[in-house]
Each structure stands twice: as C-alpha cells, then as structure tokens.
Design a protein around this motif. Structure first.
Motif, PDB file in Angstrom:
ATOM      1  N   GLU B  51       0.833  -1.216   0.000  1.00  0.00           N
ATOM      2  CA  GLU B  51       0.000   0.000   0.000  1.00  0.00           C
ATOM      3  C   GLU B  51       0.868   1.267   0.000  1.00  0.00           C
ATOM      4  OE1 GLU B  51      -3.381   0.543   0.265  1.00  0.00           O
ATOM      5  OE2 GLU B  51      -3.317   2.679   0.802  1.00  0.00           O
ATOM      6  N   ILE B  52       1.862   1.295   0.891  1.00  0.00           N
ATOM      7  CA  ILE B  52       2.700   2.504   0.964  1.00  0.00           C
ATOM      8  C   ILE B  52       3.541   2.621  -0.292  1.00  0.00           C
ATOM      9  CG2 ILE B  52       4.672   1.483   2.227  1.00  0.00           C
ATOM     10  CD1 ILE B  52       3.324   4.951   2.979  1.00  0.00           C
ATOM     11  N   ASN B  53       3.947   1.480  -0.853  1.00  0.00           N
ATOM     12  CA  ASN B  53       4.737   1.499  -2.081  1.00  0.00           C
ATOM     13  C   ASN B  53       3.924   2.098  -3.231  1.00  0.00           C
ATOM     14  OD1 ASN B  53       6.935   1.010  -3.747  1.00  0.00           O
ATOM     15  ND2 ASN B  53       6.086  -0.950  -4.399  1.00  0.00           N
ATOM     16  N   GLU B  54       2.634   1.810  -3.222  1.00  0.00           N
ATOM     17  CA  GLU B  54       1.746   2.342  -4.250  1.00  0.00           C
ATOM     18  C   GLU B  54       1.591   3.863  -4.095  1.00  0.00           C
ATOM     19  OE1 GLU B  54      -2.791   1.508  -4.760  1.00  0.00           O
ATOM     20  OE2 GLU B  54      -1.670  -0.383  -4.840  1.00  0.00           O
ATOM     21  N   LYS B  55       1.546   4.321  -2.836  1.00  0.00           N
ATOM     22  CA  LYS B  55       1.258   5.728  -2.574  1.00  0.00           C
ATOM     23  C   LYS B  55       2.493   6.619  -2.728  1.00  0.00           C
ATOM     24  CE  LYS B  55      -3.029   5.554  -2.078  1.00  0.00           C
ATOM     25  NZ  LYS B  55      -3.601   4.672  -1.075  1.00  0.00           N
ATOM     26  N   VAL B  56       3.650   6.161  -2.291  1.00  0.00           N
ATOM     27  CA  VAL B  56       4.806   7.064  -2.341  1.00  0.00           C
ATOM     28  C   VAL B  56       5.939   6.539  -3.232  1.00  0.00           C
ATOM     29  CG1 VAL B  56       4.325   7.906  -0.010  1.00  0.00           C
ATOM     30  CG2 VAL B  56       6.047   6.154  -0.333  1.00  0.00           C
ATOM     31  N   ASN B  57       5.779   5.403  -3.856  1.00  0.00           N
ATOM     32  CA  ASN B  57       6.841   4.809  -4.665  1.00  0.00           C
ATOM     33  C   ASN B  57       8.162   4.687  -3.909  1.00  0.00           C
ATOM     34  OD1 ASN B  57       8.457   3.771  -6.617  1.00  0.00           O
ATOM     35  ND2 ASN B  57       7.815   5.196  -8.223  1.00  0.00           N
ATOM     36  N   LEU B  58       8.236   3.636  -3.110  1.00  0.00           N
ATOM     37  CA  LEU B  58       9.395   3.445  -2.234  1.00  0.00           C
ATOM     38  C   LEU B  58      10.713   3.408  -3.008  1.00  0.00           C
ATOM     39  CD1 LEU B  58       8.103   0.794   0.334  1.00  0.00           C
ATOM     40  CD2 LEU B  58       8.459   3.230   0.683  1.00  0.00           C
ATOM     41  N   GLY B  59      10.707   2.758  -4.182  1.00  0.00           N
ATOM     42  CA  GLY B  59      11.948   2.640  -4.952  1.00  0.00           C
ATOM     43  C   GLY B  59      12.554   3.998  -5.264  1.00  0.00           C
ATOM     44  N   THR B  60      11.735   4.886  -5.873  1.00  0.00           N
ATOM     45  CA  THR B  60      12.225   6.219  -6.219  1.00  0.00           C
ATOM     46  C   THR B  60      12.653   6.994  -4.970  1.00  0.00           C
ATOM     47  OG1 THR B  60      10.559   6.167  -7.935  1.00  0.00           O
ATOM     48  CG2 THR B  60      11.651   8.274  -7.552  1.00  0.00           C
ATOM     49  N   SER B  61      11.834   6.916  -3.921  1.00  0.00           N
ATOM     50  CA  SER B  61      12.147   7.668  -2.704  1.00  0.00           C
ATOM     51  C   SER B  61      13.450   7.187  -2.082  1.00  0.00           C
ATOM     52  CB  SER B  61      11.023   7.516  -1.680  1.00  0.00           C
ATOM     53  OG  SER B  61       9.840   8.047  -2.191  1.00  0.00           O
ATOM     54  N   SER B 219       8.693  12.175   1.334  1.00  0.00           N
ATOM     55  CA  SER B 219       7.485  11.604   0.739  1.00  0.00           C
ATOM     56  C   SER B 219       6.621  10.940   1.808  1.00  0.00           C
ATOM     57  CB  SER B 219       7.830  10.624  -0.388  1.00  0.00           C
ATOM     58  OG  SER B 219       8.772   9.690   0.034  1.00  0.00           O
ATOM     59  N   LEU B 220       7.269  10.346   2.811  1.00  0.00           N
ATOM     60  CA  LEU B 220       6.494   9.747   3.896  1.00  0.00           C
ATOM     61  C   LEU B 220       5.772  10.824   4.712  1.00  0.00           C
ATOM     62  CD1 LEU B 220       5.756   7.104   5.344  1.00  0.00           C
ATOM     63  CD2 LEU B 220       7.736   7.438   6.801  1.00  0.00           C
ATOM     64  N   ALA B 221       6.464  11.940   4.966  1.00  0.00           N
ATOM     65  CA  ALA B 221       5.837  13.040   5.702  1.00  0.00           C
ATOM     66  C   ALA B 221       4.644  13.583   4.926  1.00  0.00           C
ATOM     67  CB  ALA B 221       6.852  14.144   5.966  1.00  0.00           C
ATOM     68  N   ASN B 222       4.779  13.700   3.603  1.00  0.00           N
ATOM     69  CA  ASN B 222       3.651  14.169   2.796  1.00  0.00           C
ATOM     70  C   ASN B 222       2.492  13.187   2.864  1.00  0.00           C
ATOM     71  OD1 ASN B 222       4.809  16.539   2.052  1.00  0.00           O
ATOM     72  ND2 ASN B 222       5.601  15.768   0.103  1.00  0.00           N
ATOM     73  N   TYR B 223       2.825  11.911   2.895  1.00  0.00           N
ATOM     74  CA  TYR B 223       1.779  10.900   3.041  1.00  0.00           C
ATOM     75  C   TYR B 223       1.063  11.104   4.373  1.00  0.00           C
ATOM     76  CZ  TYR B 223      -0.549   6.427   3.616  1.00  0.00           C
ATOM     77  OH  TYR B 223      -1.489   5.465   3.834  1.00  0.00           O
ATOM     78  N   SER B 225       0.789  13.842   6.181  1.00  0.00           N
ATOM     79  CA  SER B 225      -0.019  15.054   6.329  1.00  0.00           C
ATOM     80  C   SER B 225      -1.131  15.177   5.284  1.00  0.00           C
ATOM     81  CB  SER B 225       0.868  16.300   6.332  1.00  0.00           C
ATOM     82  OG  SER B 225       1.679  16.329   5.196  1.00  0.00           O
ATOM     83  N   ASN B 226      -1.027  14.472   4.144  1.00  0.00           N
ATOM     84  CA  ASN B 226      -2.071  14.650   3.129  1.00  0.00           C
ATOM     85  C   ASN B 226      -2.952  13.433   2.919  1.00  0.00           C
ATOM     86  OD1 ASN B 226      -0.962  17.136   2.614  1.00  0.00           O
ATOM     87  ND2 ASN B 226       0.416  16.325   1.052  1.00  0.00           N
ATOM     88  N   VAL B 227      -2.324  12.276   2.742  1.00  0.00           N
ATOM     89  CA  VAL B 227      -3.046  11.122   2.238  1.00  0.00           C
ATOM     90  C   VAL B 227      -3.639  10.268   3.351  1.00  0.00           C
ATOM     91  CG1 VAL B 227      -2.911   9.197   0.629  1.00  0.00           C
ATOM     92  CG2 VAL B 227      -1.334  11.113   0.410  1.00  0.00           C
ATOM     93  N   ALA B 228      -2.895  10.167   4.465  1.00  0.00           N
ATOM     94  CA  ALA B 228      -3.227   9.168   5.477  1.00  0.00           C
ATOM     95  C   ALA B 228      -4.693   9.202   5.893  1.00  0.00           C
ATOM     96  CB  ALA B 228      -2.322   9.336   6.687  1.00  0.00           C
ATOM     97  N   GLY B 229      -5.259  10.388   6.032  1.00  0.00           N
ATOM     98  CA  GLY B 229      -6.620  10.505   6.507  1.00  0.00           C
ATOM     99  C   GLY B 229      -7.645   9.774   5.646  1.00  0.00           C
ATOM    100  N   ARG B 230      -7.332   9.602   4.344  1.00  0.00           N
ATOM    101  CA  ARG B 230      -8.330   9.026   3.449  1.00  0.00           C
ATOM    102  C   ARG B 230      -8.095   7.546   3.153  1.00  0.00           C
ATOM    103  NH1 ARG B 230      -7.094  13.927   0.908  1.00  0.00           N
ATOM    104  NH2 ARG B 230      -5.910  12.877  -0.702  1.00  0.00           N
ATOM    105  N   ALA B 231      -7.012   6.959   3.700  1.00  0.00           N
ATOM    106  CA  ALA B 231      -6.698   5.564   3.382  1.00  0.00           C
ATOM    107  C   ALA B 231      -7.502   4.608   4.250  1.00  0.00           C
ATOM    108  CB  ALA B 231      -5.211   5.298   3.568  1.00  0.00           C
ATOM    109  N   ALA B 232      -7.611   3.341   3.782  1.00  0.00           N
ATOM    110  CA  ALA B 232      -8.411   2.351   4.488  1.00  0.00           C
ATOM    111  C   ALA B 232      -7.779   1.998   5.839  1.00  0.00           C
ATOM    112  CB  ALA B 232      -8.557   1.092   3.635  1.00  0.00           C
ATOM    113  N   ASN B 233      -6.491   1.663   5.825  1.00  0.00           N
ATOM    114  CA  ASN B 233      -5.772   1.408   7.070  1.00  0.00           C
ATOM    115  C   ASN B 233      -4.610   2.387   7.110  1.00  0.00           C
ATOM    116  OD1 ASN B 233      -4.306   0.533   9.222  1.00  0.00           O
ATOM    117  ND2 ASN B 233      -4.062  -1.586   8.520  1.00  0.00           N
TER     118      ASN B 233
END
Lengths: 299, 271
Positions: B51-61, B219-223, B225-233
């Motif tokens: 899930e996190i890999n999909e949202k922030v692209n761990l490889g690139t980060s 990218s994790l910090a952006n996740y 502050s922005n995305v986390a609230g809307r994710a399933a888990n």
C-alpha cells in the motif's frame, strides 16, 4: 622567470602553498552557504523583500524595523514564541533528568551494557518522520495510550488538545534525544574521581546522598552543555509540530517559530518577515544560553 | 536491584515504540486495544508495505534518499580530508584564518540560514527539485573537518619526515602515508554523516516539491499530512513506510555500534 617565481612563492604564501588549494573548497563553501546567507538574512529583515519574477529588477526599499514590528505585532508569532518557552520549560529539565538518571544507572551496570546503550540510543539515530508515525498511532484518539488509560484518557485527545499538544511534543523530543545526552553524561562520569565516592561513603552517605552530593555537582559542566544543546535543539523545532499536531494545531497551540518562518516565508511569500523571526529567535537562543550558563555555573 | 529496574524500565520505554511500529506495520486491520501489543496471527499481512509502495513509490524515494546521503558523504569526506589535512600538517598563509572560520561556523544556527538559503538556492540559483540543491547546504561538514584535523594531528611527525626525505610531495604524502592511517576516522565520519541526510526532513522538504525528486523522509511526511486521513488502514501503511525509513539506520547502528562514540556524535547532526 618560472624559477624565480617558484622560489619566491613559498615565502609569500607560506611553506606549503598547496594548503591554500586544499582548503579552498571549504572556504568557498563557507562563503556561499554560511557567510553570504547570514548577511543576507540580516539585510533582508531590514528591507521590504519579496519574491520577484526571475531576471526582473525590483526595488527593495529599506524599511528599518518595520518587519520586526510586524513580527512582534502578530499574535501567531507571539504564540509560537510562548509555545517554544512552554516546550523548553518541560523538555529541558525532563531531558536532563532522564539522561542523568539512566547514565548513572548504566555506569554501574555490569550486565547488558551493550544492549542498553543500543536501546537508549536507537530513538536518537532514527528519523523523526519515522518515529512521529508511531507516536501518532500511540497517541491517537483510539490509540494504545488512551486504551490503557481507559476512562482517564484526556478529552479532547492528546494531540488535538490545546493544553496537551505542546507537552506531548516536549516529551516526544525528550524521549528521542535523551540517548545522545546519556552517552554525553556517561563520558563525563568516567572523569569523576573514585575517591570522592569513597570519601562520601566513609562519611556515612548512602547511595541517594552520594548521588546528590557527589555525582550531580561533579557533572555540572556536562549539565551546562546538555542544557545549552537541548535549548538550541528546542528552538529549531519544526518536524514535530508540522507532523505530530498537523501544522502546529490545535489553533496554533503547538506552532513553533521555525514553523512560522516556513509558513510566512515560503507559503505566504514574506521572506523578509520570516528572516526577522529568525533573527529574533537566534537572539533569544543566544541570550538564553548565556543566562543558563551563568545560572548553572555560578553555584 | 533498583538499578536494574530503572534500566529495564528505561529500555522498555525507549524500545517499545519501535516494536509497536513493526507490529503495527503488519496489521491487516488497525488494532489499538491493549492486547494488540502481542501480534495476532490472524491479523498479519504484508499488504501495508504494498500500500505505501503504491502511494509514495518506495523505490524512487529510497533512490533519492540514497543519492542525497551518498552525495553528502562523498563531499564531506573528500573536502573534510583535504581541509583537515591542510590544517593539521601544512604551513601556509591564512591557515589561522581558516581555522578561525572552522570554529565560527560551528556557532551559526541553521534557523537563521533557512530563509536566505531557500531564497538563494530555489529562487536565485534555480536549484529547486534537483539533487544538487538538496545536497549543497550539507556538502561540507565543519565537524568532519575538525575530526579529520584531530586525527591527522595525532600521527607522528617522523612518518612525514621520512616520506619527505624520500622525495614525496605534499599531496603524495597525504594520499599514501596519512590517509591509510586514518581509516578508522574515515569509517566513523561516514557512519555519523549517514544519519544526518538520511533522516533530514526540513531542508529537502523545502527544496523538493516534485514527488519523484523527494527522499523517503519527505514523501512519507507528505503521506502523513495529506493522504493518510483518506486511506483504508492509514496507520498500517504509515508504519510500514516508517519501518522502511528507519531500518537502514538502525541496522547500520547495531552493526557498527562500537564506532558511535559520544565525543564525535555531533557530526551526524546539522549544527
């Protein structure tokens, strides 16, 4: 001609002129990344500075103390400085207490020293962003901390409670940075003469008594260093209020001066105001460090 | 006895959040009850990492974190060795002045430089969203210069005299005589320098706004502050990302723990 120059160069540039070459990158770096920005910051804070289109020449008139007046008249900025004061009042004594107690305990421990050192130090080497994640989880409304507390859980919950947000951040930072200060105290403890403890025990002092009368005074120079370093770290506070309390909330109750610098300078495009906040913050930190040193060293 | 209780309690408080971070990153359904402290075999999954890999692209980060950290380490070591060597072993005009600068720079607080550096690097030099812009303010670490100088000072003079008698030039002496002898210092500086840029948030956060240029901390910090609230888990994915960010530093720290000595820890910290 070349021979003559080679012979004269050493006396002019010293015995090893190549040293100039080796230090040149460092000197250029300091000029570009430290000295110039430092002067620029102070200059900016006295001028009407704003972002202009690239290449455009614009006037940036001298405005005296106008930026400083704007900063001091801004309730959000005053609140941020108050917040950092609250932070320091909780964080600095807590850091000193945790680090001192654990360092003294660790110093006398026989078994498990390596494990304990690693355990205490791990929060310090880990990224704030990563550990903030787990603190968010622990201190959320339904989080483990509130589950354990049951009916005693605060309402509103920790991070959205105006009275508790800043204290939680202060505890978080104390927890995260203590490992560094434990090692610092541990190094200082190696220099406390054993004879002092022997003399104390001859005088009939117990463990608690010799902690207060021998260890604490002997570690005073280390404590001064811990207090000064913790104050500087605290003044730099940014990541925790930005992430843990969602941008310094609730209602700016956990905003820090550096967070305000980011919001004013980058988000709202007022770098001159942000620079003035920076100058005031640094003056405050320097004054506080001198005061701390004087208070702690005087006794 | 009381000592062991204090130490045990302290260690628990310091380590437990990391344990809980790992457990939380494996939970299929977020579970915050008191029993969640022990992993529930029926509620374990690696899905949060996907899930996190999909949202922030761990490889690139991770690649960006690696470039940032590697660049800072390379510059710190190369320029630190050069300046440290010159300050310790060479006599040249201006040496006192350079050493004065080294001491002065250590007292300049980063808060004061934040805004002007941002203005210069982003607006002035146009280095926003570039690796160079992220690396630049960290490229030379004054503490590293200082550490290398100390190590070079400790080397015996006879070594250098012998090399000079053999006709070696200053650069050759540095490269083949001095450098091999300070290898332990090299390792310490590399390890301590690694922590700073790998964990750094504020500066890369200011410089990189494009997702594909952001190091993992940003990218994790952006996740968060922005995305986390809307994710399933939200917590599961967030904690999975936190584990990925924390693991390399913790691994290195445990592997080389005896090289982290209190006296020169400061190198890892921007100051």
């Amino acid at each position: 001609m070349t021979g003559l120059r080679a012979a004269r160069m050493p006396s002019l540039l010293g015995r090893h002129p190549v040293g100039l070459l080796l230090t040149a990158p460092y000197v250029v770096f300091v000029a570009v990344v430290f000295a110039y920005p430092l002067g620029f910051a102070v200059w900016m804070s006295f001028h009407d500075y704003f972002f202009a289109a690239p290449g455009a020449t614009v006037e940036r008139p001298f405005v005296g103390l106008e930026n400083y007046a704007a900063v001091l008249g801004d309730p959000a900025v005053r609140r941020a400085f108050l917040n950092v004061a609250i932070f320091l009042v909780i964080n600095v004594p807590l850091t000193v207490a945790i680090a001192l107690v654990l360092a003294v305990a660790l110093n006398g421990a026989i078994r498990g020293r390596t494990f304990l050192r690693v355990a205490f130090y791990v929060p310090y080497v880990t990224a704030s962003v990563a550990v903030v994640g787990v603190w968010l989880f622990l201190f959320s409304r339904e989080g483990l901390v509130n589950q354990v507390l049951g009916p005693l859980a605060p309402d509103p919950s920790w991070l959205v409670n105006e009275a508790l947000a800043m204290p939680v951040i202060a505890v978080f930072v104390a927890w995260k940075q203590s490992g560094f200060f434990i090692l610092l105290y541990l190094a200082a403890l190696q220099n406390v003469p054993r004879e002092l403890y022997e003399a104390a025990s001859v005088d009939g002092a117990g463990r608690a008594r010799s902690f207060w009368s021998v260890t604490v005074p002997a570690l005073r120079p280390a404590t001064v260093l811990v207090v000064v370093l913790a104050t500087i770290t605290g003044a730099n506070l940014f990541t925790e209020p930005y992430l843990l309390t969602n941008g310094g909330g609730p209602n700016g109750a956990s905003a820090s001066p550096v967070l305000l610098m980011y919001q004013r300078g980058v988000e709202q495009g007022l770098p001159d105001v942000a620079a003035a906040i920076g100058v005031l913050l640094v003056i405050g930190v320097v004054a506080l460090s001198l005061l701390n040193r004087r208070l702690l060293e005087a006794r | 006895m009381r000592r062991m209780i204090v130490l045990g309690l302290g260690a628990l408080l310091f380590v437990f959040p990391f344990y809980y971070m790992f457990i939380g990153s494996l939970q299929a359904e977020p579970d915050t009850t008191v029993t969640s402290v022990l992993p529930d075999p029926g509620n374990l999954t690696l899905g949060n990492y996907a899930e996190i890999n999909e949202k922030v692209n761990l490889g690139t980060s991770l690649l960006n974190s690696g470039i940032f950290t590697g660049g800072v380490i390379a510059c710190t070591v190369v320029f630190g060795v050069l300046a440290g060597y010159a300050l310790a072993r060479l006599r040249f005009r201006g040496r006192g002045a350079v050493f004065g600068i080294v001491l002065l720079v250590q007292v300049v607080p980063f808060q004061l430089l934040l805004i002007p550096l941002y203005v210069l690097i982003v607006r002035g030099y146009g280095l926003a969203d570039s690796h160079l812009g992220v690396i630049l303010p960290f490229a030379i670490n004054t503490t590293a210069v200082f550490v290398f100088r100390q190590f070079f000072l400790q080397l015996p003079n006879e070594l250098f005299d012998a090399a000079h008698v053999d006709g070696a030039g200053e650069l050759r002496v540095m490269w083949s005589v001095a450098l091999p002898l300070v290898r332990p210092a090299l390792l310490t500086v590399v390890l301590l320098t690694f922590i700073g840029p790998w964990n750094e948030f504020l500066w890369p956060f200011l410089i990189t706004k494009q997702a594909d240029m952001q190091p993992l901390a940003v990218s994790l910090a952006n996740y968060i502050s922005n995305v986390a609230g809307r994710a399933a888990n939200p917590y599961g994915a967030l904690l999975a990302g936190a584990c990925v960010l924390a693991a390399p530093v913790i691994g290195l720290f445990i592997a080389f723990q005896r090289h982290f000595v209190s006296t020169d820890i400061g190198t890892g910290v921007k100051g």
